[in-house]
Design an enzyme around this catalytic site. Structure first.
Site, PDB file in Angstrom:
ATOM      1  N   LEU A 179      -1.964  -5.252   6.751  1.00 30.79           N
ATOM      2  CA  LEU A 179      -0.792  -4.568   6.229  1.00 30.79           C
ATOM      3  C   LEU A 179       0.385  -4.919   7.130  1.00 30.79           C
ATOM      4  O   LEU A 179       0.227  -5.030   8.354  1.00 30.79           O
ATOM      5  CB  LEU A 179      -0.989  -3.044   6.234  1.00 30.79           C
ATOM      6  CG  LEU A 179      -1.792  -2.416   5.087  1.00 30.79           C
ATOM      7  CD1 LEU A 179      -2.053  -0.949   5.390  1.00 30.79           C
ATOM      8  CD2 LEU A 179      -1.061  -2.565   3.762  1.00 30.79           C
ATOM      9  N   ASP A 180       1.573  -5.066   6.555  1.00 25.58           N
ATOM     10  CA  ASP A 180       2.755  -5.344   7.359  1.00 25.58           C
ATOM     11  C   ASP A 180       3.004  -4.210   8.344  1.00 25.58           C
ATOM     12  O   ASP A 180       2.574  -3.067   8.123  1.00 25.58           O
ATOM     13  CB  ASP A 180       3.988  -5.503   6.469  1.00 25.58           C
ATOM     14  CG  ASP A 180       3.922  -6.735   5.585  1.00 25.58           C
ATOM     15  OD1 ASP A 180       3.157  -7.658   5.933  1.00 25.58           O
ATOM     16  OD2 ASP A 180       4.609  -6.762   4.556  1.00 25.58           O
ATOM     17  N   LYS A 181       3.742  -4.518   9.395  1.00 28.02           N
ATOM     18  CA  LYS A 181       4.036  -3.528  10.435  1.00 28.02           C
ATOM     19  C   LYS A 181       4.679  -2.278   9.851  1.00 28.02           C
ATOM     20  O   LYS A 181       4.325  -1.148  10.230  1.00 28.02           O
ATOM     21  CB  LYS A 181       4.959  -4.151  11.493  1.00 28.02           C
ATOM     22  CG  LYS A 181       5.399  -3.199  12.587  1.00 28.02           C
ATOM     23  CD  LYS A 181       6.333  -3.883  13.569  1.00 28.02           C
ATOM     24  CE  LYS A 181       6.851  -2.916  14.618  1.00 28.02           C
ATOM     25  NZ  LYS A 181       7.777  -3.576  15.581  1.00 28.02           N
TER      26      LYS A 181
END
Length: 250
Positions: free
Chosen positions: A108-110
């Protein structure tokens, strides 16, 4: 061949995956970069090993296969899915300590949050990451403007992403609030939801993943994790690997 003389060997990349080090593809890269040794010598691509061999990755000796485990983790926004980025403010390993060494199956993106599956089963990770398998991932997304039926229709039909020169697969999209929609993807293009929304003139303010295959986020607060067991685990393996848990334990 006489009894006791037949020593079963397997490819090194498969062995590394079964130990939970990484996927087979990543194992091949580590081997090619000379970061794996077998009995003190630099490993070669395609070589085969057995359980008595001393195998090390980046100088760290492996201690064989651990019992396979899968965890569901509610990743908070601001935590980076990485193991080696020294510039990341917060890595998963910094904010939570799992009882065994695990890695994530689908990042998952930051600035995204929600369900992340972590496991020491490299074969399961590889199966889940295979885009052609079409495993479902469900998200709840908030935008900067009202979600219209035209937006829902265009998202569901597939959106041409000019940055990647590719059209996304048709998917399920449902409006669940004035500025919120639910989407189920079966592919994992980089920043796919944000790119799709941007092509249609929308800006994504928040993304929360609520389901991966059959595993639900429900009940987990940000930063919490739980081990997947029993029927839930069996179904996950059956959906991702032909033969399920029994096949992968061989």
């Amino acid at each position: 061949m006489r009894r006791g003389m037949n020593v079963e060997k397997e490819r090194l990349n498969k062995y590394l995956a079964s130990c939970g080090v990484c996927s087979r593809r990543e194992a091949d890269r580590l081997i090619e970069e000379g970061r794996v040794t077998v009995n003190g010598a630099t490993a070669l691509p395609g070589m085969r090993v057995e359980s008595k061999d001393r195998i090390a990755v980046n100088g760290r000796l492996l201690h064989g296969r651990d019992e396979k485990v899968v965890f569901a983790y509610n990743k908070p926004s601001g935590v980076t899915c990485t193991e080696r980025d020294k510039y990341a403010d917060k890595k998963i390993s910094d904010v939570v300590k799992f009882p065994v060494r695990v890695t994530y199956a689908g990042r998952l993106d930051k600035d995204s949050q929600g369900l992340l599956l972590l496991t020491n089963d490299g074969v399961l990770i590889e199966a889940m990451m295979r885009g052609s398998a079409g495993h479902e991932k469900e998200y709840v997304v908030k935008t900067n403007q009202e979600v219209t039926q035209e937006f829902v229709r265009k998202m569901a039909a597939g959106v041409y992403l000019s940055e990647l020169d590719v059209t996304t697969r048709p998917c399920e999209v449902e409006k669940v609030g004035k500025f919120t929609f639910r989407i189920i993807l079966t592919q994992g293009l980089n920043r796919q939801i944000k790119r799709m929304a941007r092509e249609l003139g929308y800006h994504v303010r928040d993304i929360r993943r609520v389901r991966v295959v059959n595993i639900q986020l429900a009940g987990l607060k940000p930063g919490q994790f739980r081990q997947i067991k029993g029927e839930e685990l069996r179904v996950l393996y059956d959906l991702c690997l032909p033969g399920g848990v029994e096949r992968n334990s061989k």
